[in-house]
Every structure is written in C-alpha cells, then in structure tokens.
Write an enzyme that holds these catalytic residues in place. Sequence first.
Site, mmCIF file in Angstrom:
data_model
loop_
_atom_site.group_PDB
_atom_site.id
_atom_site.type_symbol
_atom_site.label_atom_id
_atom_site.label_comp_id
_atom_site.label_asym_id
_atom_site.label_seq_id
_atom_site.Cartn_x
_atom_site.Cartn_y
_atom_site.Cartn_z
ATOM 1 N N GLU A 1 75.621 60.245 -4.210
ATOM 2 C CA GLU A 1 75.528 61.586 -4.785
ATOM 3 C C GLU A 1 75.099 61.518 -6.257
ATOM 4 O O GLU A 1 74.280 62.323 -6.707
ATOM 5 C CB GLU A 1 76.873 62.317 -4.652
ATOM 6 C CG GLU A 1 76.779 63.751 -5.152
ATOM 7 C CD GLU A 1 77.977 64.598 -4.771
ATOM 8 O OE1 GLU A 1 77.975 65.153 -3.662
ATOM 9 O OE2 GLU A 1 78.919 64.707 -5.588
ATOM 10 N N ARG B 1 52.035 81.387 -26.291
ATOM 11 C CA ARG B 1 52.755 82.298 -27.196
ATOM 12 C C ARG B 1 52.293 82.096 -28.649
ATOM 13 O O ARG B 1 52.364 80.966 -29.164
ATOM 14 C CB ARG B 1 54.264 82.046 -27.068
ATOM 15 C CG ARG B 1 55.114 82.796 -28.039
ATOM 16 C CD ARG B 1 55.230 84.241 -27.687
ATOM 17 N NE ARG B 1 56.130 84.944 -28.597
ATOM 18 C CZ ARG B 1 56.191 86.259 -28.668
ATOM 19 N NH1 ARG B 1 55.429 87.014 -27.892
ATOM 20 N NH2 ARG B 1 57.029 86.850 -29.509
ATOM 21 N N GLN C 1 55.670 71.899 -35.533
ATOM 22 C CA GLN C 1 56.288 70.620 -35.170
ATOM 23 C C GLN C 1 57.725 70.791 -34.640
ATOM 24 O O GLN C 1 58.145 70.079 -33.722
ATOM 25 C CB GLN C 1 56.281 69.698 -36.383
ATOM 26 C CG GLN C 1 56.186 68.246 -36.001
ATOM 27 C CD GLN C 1 55.977 67.367 -37.201
ATOM 28 O OE1 GLN C 1 56.705 67.480 -38.192
ATOM 29 N NE2 GLN C 1 55.008 66.486 -37.137
#
Length: 381
Positions: free
Chosen positions: A244, A270, A281
């Site tokens: 798991e 955007r 940056q």
Amino acid sequence: MDFSITPEQKEFRRSVSEFAKRELGGNVREREKNGEFFWEGWHKCADFGIQGMPMPKEFGGLGMDTTTCLLAMQTLGKECRDSGFLFSLNSHMWTCEIPILEFGSDEQKEKCLSPMIEGKLVGGHAMTEPDAGSDAFSLRTTATKTDNGYVLNGAKVFISNAPIADLLLIFATTKRELGWAGVTGFIVEKDNPGLQVSKPLDKIGLKTSPTGELGLVDCEVPASAMLGRVGQGSAIFNAEMEWERSCLFACHLGAMQRQLEECVEYVKDRKQFGQSIGSFQAVSHKIADMRVRIELGELILHKVAWLKSRGKRAPLESAIAKLVVSESYMESSIDALHLRGGYGFMSEYEADRDLLDACGGKIYSGTSEIQRNIIARFLGL
Ligand SMILES: Cc1cc2nc3c(=O)[nH]c(=O)nc-3n(C[C@H](O)[C@H](O)[C@H](O)COP(=O)(O)OP(=O)(O)OC[C@H]3O[C@@H](n4cnc5c(N)ncnc54)[C@H](O)[C@@H]3O)c2cc1C
C-alpha cells in the site's frame, strides 16, 4: 539498480492511460456531492484487468511485476480525477487481494481471488479501532477459540470500503498479553450475522470512497476463515503495508504530475504586470519545486518496486516512500492552489480535492510520525 522501463511496460502504461481517459472520467463532483461509489468504473477496471494486475494468471490475473503495477497506478492517478474511487481500488487490491494471495490457503485463494479480480467481490481490511490507531497491534478485538472455529468480538473504525465490501480481512487478538504476537487475521464475509457495518462516514475528502465502522458481536467464523497462522497477523499487516505504501502512493505521484502540467499551463497563460506570471522567478521556482518532488517520489517508489520485483522486502524503503510522497503531495497541493490566486480558492478549479486527499495521505497507511518512527528504528533508535 536499473530503473529503465521495458517497451512492454511503456506500452501497458500507454494503454492504461488511454483506458483511464476514455472510461474513468464523468462527473466526479456530482459523485462527490452524493458520496457515490463509481460502480461503472469499478466494473470497467475489472474488465480491463486492473484488479488482477498483480495476481497470477491461474486466477485470471495479469501476473504483472511490481514495477508495472506501480506505473499503472501512477497513470491512473494522473488520468482519473475520482481519487476516492482510486483509493477504494487500492484498498481492495493491496490490503485484501494481496494478503489472500501471499498468506491464504489454497481453499481461500480458490474461493476469493477470481471473483475479486473479476470485480464481483469487493474487499477491505480492518485493523484500526477506536483506541488502537497508530499503536495498531494494541488492538482489543478478541478471537476466542471454539469447537468449530473462532468467535470475534470488538469494534473497528475508519474502514475503507466497509459499506460496500463483500469480504473483510479483520485483525483480532487470540491473546492480548502477547501484544503483536497474538494478532491474527480472519476473512469475514458481509452476510455473517455477527458483523455489523455502519452507514458510510461523512469525510472531508475521498468522498466517493465509502468508509465505515464495524461491530463484531459474537461473530462466529470457522477455523478455515483464519488467514495464515495464529499470531501471523502482524506479519500479514506489515507485508500489505509495503504494497500500500508504494502502489497507493504511486496514484498520488500521478496526481502530482497532473497538477504540475496544469500549473505550467496556467502560469504561462495568466498575465499580471504585463507579463505571464511564470516569468516571475518566485512563481517559476514553485513550479521547479513541484517537479523536484515528483522526481524524488518517483525514484524512491521505483526503488521499492525494484526490490519487490526481486522478491525482496522493503519495509524501510516503503516507509520512506510513503513519507516522501505524502508530504510532497501536500506541499504541491498547497502550491497548486496558491499559484492560481483567488481562482484556486474557487471550487470550479477543484484544487480542494487534491489538498484534502493529501491531508488524508499523511494519516492513512500509518501517519508521517509513524513512518519516521519506523525509519528511526532502522537506525537503532
Ligand atoms: C481516509 C482513511 C482511510 C482509512 N482506511 C483504513 C482501513 O481501511 N483500515 C484500517 O484499519 N484503518 C484505516 N484508516 C485508519 C488509519 O490507519 C488511522 O487513522 C491511522 O493509523 C492513525 O490512527 P488514529 O486515527 O487512531 O490516530 P492516533 O494514533 O490517535 O494519532 C493521533 C496523532 O498522534 C500522533 N502519534 C500517535 N502515536 C505517535 C507516536 N508514537 N509518535 C509520534 N506521534 C504519534 C499521530 O501521528 C497523529 O498525528 C483510515 C484512515 C483514514 C483517514
């Protein structure tokens, strides 16, 4: 160590990707609102062979090695947005099918594996109790020997798939004073009159994965329901956790890849201050960090798969993998939301799903603190 993947593995990954894009979409939000399990997806996965990937061909499985399974789970995590569904699928495969395969009698394998692979039976496992979570082996559910088998009494909480499970691997103690050495697993079927299953619990995430509580009231099981031997429960549990902690968390890695691709696209498009926000940056470094987390998660998960594919145990490596991927997923989910500004906070962009799933990922399969405790134990602490 050679982590390069074969042409066959690449081809299988491509077919899983196409399958998931084609068949595992739909309106996830609607299912989440209704807390609805994706039955159609479940049967389609079974037809494709997902539930049978790690299972031998003699039971109808695909007989795939751990690396191939891991690549497939990562791909499902990337292409299927119904993370609750994937969570249920993982519980079924790694904490019920695999223990039956690795520790079951011929009779148990014969009876359970083919229908589980075909998607006709749903499985889950029940260790956690109201007073035994991180300290799992301090469980109080008792298994008392009778003439015909055992009688189980106790209560379990937070059990994935419980409300839809046909069979559950339930851990109990045959002698509490023995601690972990008394823990023993039993396969209990849903129509057992001594098994009470609650309605699905209302969770903050993974809403399409039904989670429930169990009551065991003089729950009689035949001796043949025991998985492995008396006292072998802790070994079974530790073995299933290795699976798991790698394959389930490969789904999270896939989700992180999707997040990254979407964020790169968003920050390129955007514009603020007359330029794309990705050219700042401070923004591009967040994106770079998201990429680094994926690389590190991939390396450690592939190391676990590499070890397991060679029949080796990976208790330390799977604990590190679980810790790294679950914490990285949380950090990347916060970044992915933040990079979208106010839009990220709107439900339409669905950033909440990854974030809440990531919260769960730091808890189930053993919390982050428990993974650190395991790692420290390997250092003699
Ligand atoms: C979505 C979901 C699905 C789950 N599915 C299953 C399932 O299918 N089957 C199942 O058996 N269980 C399942 N669980 C239960 C899960 O394994 C437990 O919730 C988990 O192990 C933590 O136990 P607890 O909730 O009792 O928390 P606790 O153990 O009470 O822990 C509370 C806090 O204390 C910290 N803590 C505890 N002990 C230590 C320690 N020694 N050192 C440092 N910190 C410590 C923990 O890290 C945590 O932050 C599921 C849980 C969730 C959220």
